[in-house]
Design a protein around this motif. Sequence first.
Motif, PDB file in Angstrom:
ATOM      1  N   LEU A  14       0.809  -1.214   0.000  1.00 15.82           N
ATOM      2  CA  LEU A  14       0.000   0.000   0.000  1.00 15.82           C
ATOM      3  C   LEU A  14       0.846   1.269   0.000  1.00 15.82           C
ATOM      4  N   LEU A  15       2.041   1.200   0.582  1.00 18.75           N
ATOM      5  CA  LEU A  15       2.849   2.413   0.698  1.00 18.75           C
ATOM      6  C   LEU A  15       3.905   2.504  -0.398  1.00 18.75           C
ATOM      7  N   LEU A  16       4.718   1.470  -0.559  1.00 16.55           N
ATOM      8  CA  LEU A  16       5.863   1.550  -1.469  1.00 16.55           C
ATOM      9  C   LEU A  16       5.519   1.197  -2.907  1.00 16.55           C
ATOM     10  N   MET A  17       4.525   0.331  -3.125  1.00 16.24           N
ATOM     11  CA  MET A  17       4.168  -0.050  -4.489  1.00 16.24           C
ATOM     12  C   MET A  17       3.179   0.908  -5.138  1.00 16.24           C
ATOM     13  N   SER A  18       2.503   1.702  -4.340  1.00 15.10           N
ATOM     14  CA  SER A  18       1.491   2.578  -4.938  1.00 15.10           C
ATOM     15  C   SER A  18       1.408   3.935  -4.249  1.00 15.10           C
ATOM     16  N   GLY A  19       1.243   3.947  -2.926  1.00 21.02           N
ATOM     17  CA  GLY A  19       0.962   5.193  -2.230  1.00 21.02           C
ATOM     18  C   GLY A  19       2.015   6.267  -2.431  1.00 21.02           C
ATOM     19  N   LEU A  20       3.238   6.009  -1.978  1.00 21.30           N
ATOM     20  CA  LEU A  20       4.302   7.022  -2.069  1.00 21.30           C
ATOM     21  C   LEU A  20       4.697   7.343  -3.510  1.00 21.30           C
ATOM     22  N   PRO A  21       4.973   6.339  -4.365  1.00 19.77           N
ATOM     23  CA  PRO A  21       5.351   6.708  -5.736  1.00 19.77           C
ATOM     24  C   PRO A  21       4.249   7.446  -6.483  1.00 19.77           C
ATOM     25  N   CYS A  22       2.989   7.047  -6.283  1.00 17.38           N
ATOM     26  CA  CYS A  22       1.885   7.748  -6.960  1.00 17.38           C
ATOM     27  C   CYS A  22       1.767   9.185  -6.469  1.00 17.38           C
ATOM     28  N   LEU A  23       1.912   9.384  -5.158  1.00 21.60           N
ATOM     29  CA  LEU A  23       1.871  10.745  -4.615  1.00 21.60           C
ATOM     30  C   LEU A  23       3.024  11.579  -5.161  1.00 21.60           C
ATOM     31  N   PHE A  24       4.199  10.978  -5.212  1.00 29.11           N
ATOM     32  CA  PHE A  24       5.386  11.648  -5.736  1.00 29.11           C
ATOM     33  C   PHE A  24       5.173  12.039  -7.198  1.00 29.11           C
ATOM     34  N   ILE A  25       4.671  11.095  -7.990  1.00 30.97           N
ATOM     35  CA  ILE A  25       4.421  11.354  -9.409  1.00 30.97           C
ATOM     36  C   ILE A  25       3.382  12.452  -9.581  1.00 30.97           C
ATOM     37  N   LEU A  26       2.308  12.401  -8.789  1.00 40.17           N
ATOM     38  CA  LEU A  26       1.233  13.389  -8.900  1.00 40.17           C
ATOM     39  C   LEU A  26       1.726  14.793  -8.592  1.00 40.17           C
ATOM     40  N   VAL A  27       2.438  14.946  -7.477  1.00 34.92           N
ATOM     41  CA  VAL A  27       2.904  16.274  -7.068  1.00 34.92           C
ATOM     42  C   VAL A  27       3.877  16.843  -8.092  1.00 34.92           C
ATOM     43  N   LEU A  28       4.841  16.044  -8.522  1.00 37.55           N
ATOM     44  CA  LEU A  28       5.837  16.535  -9.474  1.00 37.55           C
ATOM     45  C   LEU A  28       5.199  16.926 -10.803  1.00 37.55           C
ATOM     46  N   ASN A  29       4.242  16.143 -11.269  1.00 42.22           N
ATOM     47  CA  ASN A  29       3.624  16.473 -12.545  1.00 42.22           C
ATOM     48  C   ASN A  29       2.713  17.692 -12.456  1.00 42.22           C
ATOM     49  N   ILE A  30       2.090  17.903 -11.311  1.00 40.83           N
ATOM     50  CA  ILE A  30       1.328  19.143 -11.127  1.00 40.83           C
ATOM     51  C   ILE A  30       2.257  20.346 -11.216  1.00 40.83           C
ATOM     52  N   LEU A  31       3.412  20.252 -10.556  1.00 39.00           N
ATOM     53  CA  LEU A  31       4.390  21.344 -10.605  1.00 39.00           C
ATOM     54  C   LEU A  31       4.930  21.544 -12.019  1.00 39.00           C
ATOM     55  N   ILE A  32       5.166  20.441 -12.739  1.00 37.68           N
ATOM     56  CA  ILE A  32       5.661  20.549 -14.111  1.00 37.68           C
ATOM     57  C   ILE A  32       4.635  21.229 -15.010  1.00 37.68           C
ATOM     58  N   ILE A  33       3.375  20.813 -14.896  1.00 34.22           N
ATOM     59  CA  ILE A  33       2.323  21.384 -15.738  1.00 34.22           C
ATOM     60  C   ILE A  33       2.140  22.871 -15.446  1.00 34.22           C
ATOM     61  N   ILE A  34       2.198  23.234 -14.168  1.00 31.53           N
ATOM     62  CA  ILE A  34       2.096  24.660 -13.803  1.00 31.53           C
ATOM     63  C   ILE A  34       3.232  25.455 -14.437  1.00 31.53           C
ATOM     64  N   GLN A  35       4.450  24.917 -14.360  1.00 27.18           N
ATOM     65  CA  GLN A  35       5.603  25.613 -14.924  1.00 27.18           C
ATOM     66  C   GLN A  35       5.514  25.702 -16.443  1.00 27.18           C
ATOM     67  N   LEU A  36       5.037  24.632 -17.094  1.00 23.62           N
ATOM     68  CA  LEU A  36       4.880  24.664 -18.545  1.00 23.62           C
ATOM     69  C   LEU A  36       3.856  25.709 -18.970  1.00 23.62           C
ATOM     70  N   LYS A  37       2.782  25.815 -18.212  1.00 22.19           N
ATOM     71  CA  LYS A  37       1.770  26.840 -18.537  1.00 22.19           C
ATOM     72  C   LYS A  37       2.327  28.231 -18.357  1.00 22.19           C
ATOM     73  N   ARG A  38       3.096  28.437 -17.314  1.00 23.01           N
ATOM     74  CA  ARG A  38       3.718  29.746 -17.103  1.00 23.01           C
ATOM     75  C   ARG A  38       4.691  30.075 -18.227  1.00 23.01           C
ATOM     76  N   SER A  39       5.487  29.095 -18.624  1.00 24.82           N
ATOM     77  CA  SER A  39       6.440  29.321 -19.705  1.00 24.82           C
ATOM     78  C   SER A  39       5.728  29.599 -21.017  1.00 24.82           C
ATOM     79  N   HIS A  40       4.637  28.878 -21.248  1.00 26.26           N
ATOM     80  CA  HIS A  40       3.844  29.092 -22.461  1.00 26.26           C
ATOM     81  C   HIS A  40       3.274  30.504 -22.472  1.00 26.26           C
ATOM     82  N   ALA A  41       2.717  30.934 -21.354  1.00 30.16           N
ATOM     83  CA  ALA A  41       2.146  32.286 -21.281  1.00 30.16           C
ATOM     84  C   ALA A  41       3.229  33.347 -21.440  1.00 30.16           C
ATOM     85  N   PHE A  42       4.401  33.107 -20.861  1.00 27.80           N
ATOM     86  CA  PHE A  42       5.486  34.079 -20.955  1.00 27.80           C
ATOM     87  C   PHE A  42       5.973  34.202 -22.392  1.00 27.80           C
TER      88      PHE A  42
END
Length: 368
Positions: free
Chosen positions: A216-244
Amino acid sequence: MMRNSTQQPLTLNETSSFIDTTIGLDEFTYGNYSDNGDDEPPVDGWPYFDIYVPSYWAVILSIVVLGIAGNILLCIMMSDAKLNFLSYSVFLKWLAVSDSLLLGTRFIIETERVFSLRSVTVINEALCKILTTFRIFVMILSPWLVAGLALDRYVCVCWPLKRDVLCTRMKARIVCSVMLGMSTVFMIPIYTELHLVEGHCIPTQEVYYYFIFIRLLLMSGLPCLFILVLNILIIIQLKRSHAFRKTFTRSGNDAGSHPQTNATRPLVLICIMAFATLMPTAVLDAYINALIVLDIDENALILSLKIWPLFLIVYLLNFGQNFYILIGSSSNYRNIIKRSLVCCRFKQNKERRNTTMNYILPASPSDI
């Protein structure tokens, strides 16, 4: 067949199919809920459907064949001169190998289940330990390799000035090696505490709960949370760069054609699809374990185990989709794989012509 409502709750010594179900918990918990060795009907004759049929096996076979073929093509594509020097090519190659191993082991498990074959893990205790821990090992490694890929993209997009220092092939190899070592260390308690008892691969009670923690933690919980947070930050940065960039260009299409953005989007899509395919099984797995530990609703548990194969199909898609995501989302990757396949075919034809010429050319005077 299912247990009837008068039977006692499942005990750890009765759980004997850890490697038989979807994500691996059967041998600890799931097996005897789906097959207790008698001919008694399900609880009140419910549920009435059975998913473990040859057509289900055919779907699994299709996913495995297409997935392994895609992973082989992914390795070929990432070996291209334009991609081989990039850090993310290392993550994708490691993923291709790890995912192919997982698909292969999963196919063996489902074949044994559907056609009621004897599991190879019960031949002797060595196979019980090695095969079981190996199957759990690749289940831990793959999600963390996707997390490593997401981290690599996050650094490239959000810290572009440090990209040349942090996003190198050597750094990527180090990250993958650390994840490999971490996954191996987590397997030690399971390997040492698994035993072959009366034809079943049985863990101790402590290892059973340890595995639930890992699942529950190492096979899905932590990696999925890690992937979700990083990709949200990436998408936000890409949108900012696109707008700039859009403020300095006449057309929005020009901004969207930025090379870094075009290279990152397919990789971000791989991470997002990994999250989408891993999470359903993680949620259902948590629900099933809660029902087993709390022993509160046997009907709900039986239904959850019956629909588990449908979630397995979604889960397996994660391990065979990366190549198809890349070629489906980027013409650049399509051109690269076409060129790579043409080069392979040209080399094969050249070798074939050289071999033919060796037979056709007459012998030189020195050979006579």
